[in-house]
Design a protein around this motif. Structure first.
Motif, PDB file in Angstrom:
ATOM      1  N   UNK A  70       0.787  -1.416   0.031  1.00 10.41           N
ATOM      2  CA  UNK A  70       0.093  -0.120   0.152  1.00 10.41           C
ATOM      3  C   UNK A  70       0.947   1.030  -0.114  1.00 10.41           C
ATOM      4  N   UNK A  71       0.578   2.182  -0.965  1.00 12.35           N
ATOM      5  CA  UNK A  71       1.285   3.519  -0.894  1.00 12.35           C
ATOM      6  C   UNK A  71       0.164   4.471  -0.408  1.00 12.35           C
ATOM      7  N   UNK A  72       0.415   5.184   0.638  1.00 12.41           N
ATOM      8  CA  UNK A  72      -0.436   5.881   1.613  1.00 12.41           C
ATOM      9  C   UNK A  72       0.251   7.282   1.443  1.00 12.41           C
ATOM     10  N   UNK A  73      -0.809   8.394   0.914  1.00 13.03           N
ATOM     11  CA  UNK A  73      -0.164   9.822   1.042  1.00 13.03           C
ATOM     12  C   UNK A  73      -1.306  10.493   1.603  1.00 13.03           C
ATOM     13  N   UNK A  74      -1.036  11.762   1.907  1.00 10.22           N
ATOM     14  CA  UNK A  74      -2.078  12.639   2.605  1.00 10.22           C
ATOM     15  C   UNK A  74      -3.490  12.764   1.923  1.00 10.22           C
ATOM     16  N   UNK A  75      -3.388  12.616   0.714  1.00  9.13           N
ATOM     17  CA  UNK A  75      -4.607  12.807  -0.250  1.00  9.13           C
ATOM     18  C   UNK A  75      -4.960  11.717  -1.106  1.00  9.13           C
ATOM     19  N   UNK A  76      -4.320  10.329  -0.916  1.00  6.25           N
ATOM     20  CA  UNK A  76      -4.711   9.267  -1.638  1.00  6.25           C
ATOM     21  C   UNK A  76      -4.013   8.018  -0.988  1.00  6.25           C
ATOM     22  N   UNK A  77      -4.738   6.930  -1.222  1.00  2.23           N
ATOM     23  CA  UNK A  77      -4.216   5.378  -0.856  1.00  2.23           C
ATOM     24  C   UNK A  77      -4.410   4.570  -2.031  1.00  2.23           C
ATOM     25  N   UNK A  78      -3.231   4.053  -2.428  1.00  2.00           N
ATOM     26  CA  UNK A  78      -3.295   2.777  -3.488  1.00  2.00           C
ATOM     27  C   UNK A  78      -2.816   1.630  -2.836  1.00  2.00           C
ATOM     28  N   UNK A  79      -3.722   0.530  -2.855  1.00  2.00           N
ATOM     29  CA  UNK A  79      -3.496  -0.840  -2.476  1.00  2.00           C
ATOM     30  C   UNK A  79      -3.080  -1.805  -3.762  1.00  2.00           C
ATOM     31  N   UNK A  80      -1.926  -2.061  -4.076  1.00  2.00           N
ATOM     32  CA  UNK A  80      -1.536  -3.101  -5.207  1.00  2.00           C
ATOM     33  C   UNK A  80      -1.499  -4.520  -4.584  1.00  2.00           C
ATOM     34  N   UNK A  81      -2.512  -5.324  -4.690  1.00  2.00           N
ATOM     35  CA  UNK A  81      -2.605  -6.514  -4.222  1.00  2.00           C
ATOM     36  C   UNK A  81      -2.226  -7.781  -5.089  1.00  2.00           C
ATOM     37  N   UNK A  82      -1.392  -8.776  -4.406  1.00  2.00           N
ATOM     38  CA  UNK A  82      -1.219  -9.561  -5.203  1.00  2.00           C
ATOM     39  C   UNK A  82      -2.468 -10.576  -5.736  1.00  2.00           C
ATOM     40  N   UNK A  83      -3.397 -10.675  -4.876  1.00  2.00           N
ATOM     41  CA  UNK A  83      -4.869 -11.025  -5.211  1.00  2.00           C
ATOM     42  C   UNK A  83      -5.905 -10.500  -4.238  1.00  2.00           C
ATOM     43  N   UNK A  84      -7.127 -10.260  -4.902  1.00  2.00           N
ATOM     44  CA  UNK A  84      -8.040  -9.545  -3.979  1.00  2.00           C
ATOM     45  C   UNK A  84      -9.293  -9.826  -4.551  1.00  2.00           C
ATOM     46  N   UNK A  85     -10.183 -10.216  -3.549  1.00  2.00           N
ATOM     47  CA  UNK A  85     -11.645 -10.369  -4.014  1.00  2.00           C
ATOM     48  C   UNK A  85     -12.615  -9.708  -2.873  1.00  2.00           C
ATOM     49  N   UNK A  86     -13.745  -9.469  -3.345  1.00  2.00           N
ATOM     50  CA  UNK A  86     -14.719  -8.943  -2.098  1.00  2.00           C
ATOM     51  C   UNK A  86     -14.981 -10.354  -1.268  1.00  2.00           C
ATOM     52  N   UNK A  87     -15.274  -9.828   0.091  1.00  2.00           N
ATOM     53  CA  UNK A  87     -15.556 -11.003   1.025  1.00  2.00           C
ATOM     54  C   UNK A  87     -16.769 -11.662   0.488  1.00  2.00           C
ATOM     55  N   UNK A  88     -17.787 -11.168  -0.069  1.00  2.00           N
ATOM     56  CA  UNK A  88     -18.815 -11.990  -0.546  1.00  2.00           C
ATOM     57  C   UNK A  88     -18.518 -12.931  -1.470  1.00  2.00           C
ATOM     58  N   UNK A  89     -17.696 -12.702  -2.238  1.00  2.00           N
ATOM     59  CA  UNK A  89     -17.083 -13.640  -3.383  1.00  2.00           C
ATOM     60  C   UNK A  89     -16.062 -14.617  -3.136  1.00  2.00           C
ATOM     61  N   UNK A  90     -15.724 -14.755  -1.847  1.00  2.00           N
ATOM     62  CA  UNK A  90     -14.464 -15.658  -1.460  1.00  2.00           C
ATOM     63  C   UNK A  90     -14.854 -17.222  -1.724  1.00  2.00           C
ATOM     64  N   UNK A  91     -14.128 -17.805  -2.124  1.00  2.00           N
ATOM     65  CA  UNK A  91     -14.199 -19.231  -2.453  1.00  2.00           C
ATOM     66  C   UNK A  91     -13.662 -20.004  -1.175  1.00  2.00           C
TER      67      UNK A  91
END
Length: 135
Positions: A70-91
């Motif tokens: 995660x790159x966190x700045x005062x005006x923004x946050x960008x999270x680059x995930x190796x893998x990501x999914x919504x909790x409702x879609x977890x397998x």
């Protein structure tokens, strides 16, 4: 009402979130951290866990991430995930496979350093499983 800032959650497959939010809880290298507008600049690795996003509209969403940074700045946050999914879609089966693979990595470790990393990853996965999936 808290001040909003730009948040993006990106996986190799797609852009999952790109919107103004009030807060984001990130499973960082040293534990969970809450990011809000005007946060001090920080870059952190992301551990397997749940990212909780509270939008400027007051809606709350949760996403499961497996590593990244995660790159966190005062005006923004960008999270680059190796893998990501919504909790409702977890397998559940996919998570069970990841846990089994992690157990095998612990068993197959060639040295103590590799074993320690594999055990830490396994602990993160089992904690994640308990946090998001009913027994």
């Amino acid at each position: 009402m808290a001040e909003a800032f730009k948040f993006e959650l990106v996986s190799p497959e797609r852009l999952l979130v790109s919107e103004d939010v009030e807060s984001v809880v990130v499973p960082g290298a040293d534990g969970e951290m809450t990011v809000m507008a005007k946060h001090a600049p920080v870059m952190t690795t992301v551990q397997p866990g749940v990212v909780t996003v509270k939008t400027a509209a007051g809606k709350s969403d949760r996403y499961v991430v497996f590593g990244g940074f995660a790159d966190i700045l005062p005006e923004a946050c960008t999270l680059l995930a190796e893998s990501a999914t919504h909790v409702d879609d977890i397998d559940r089966e996919a998570l069970t496979r990841r846990i089994q693979d992690a157990r095998e990595d612990v068993s197959d470790a060639k040295n103590e350093e590799v074993r320690t990393r594999a055990e830490a990853y396994l602990a993160q996965l089992t904690t994640l499983e308990r946090a998001i999936l009913p027994a």
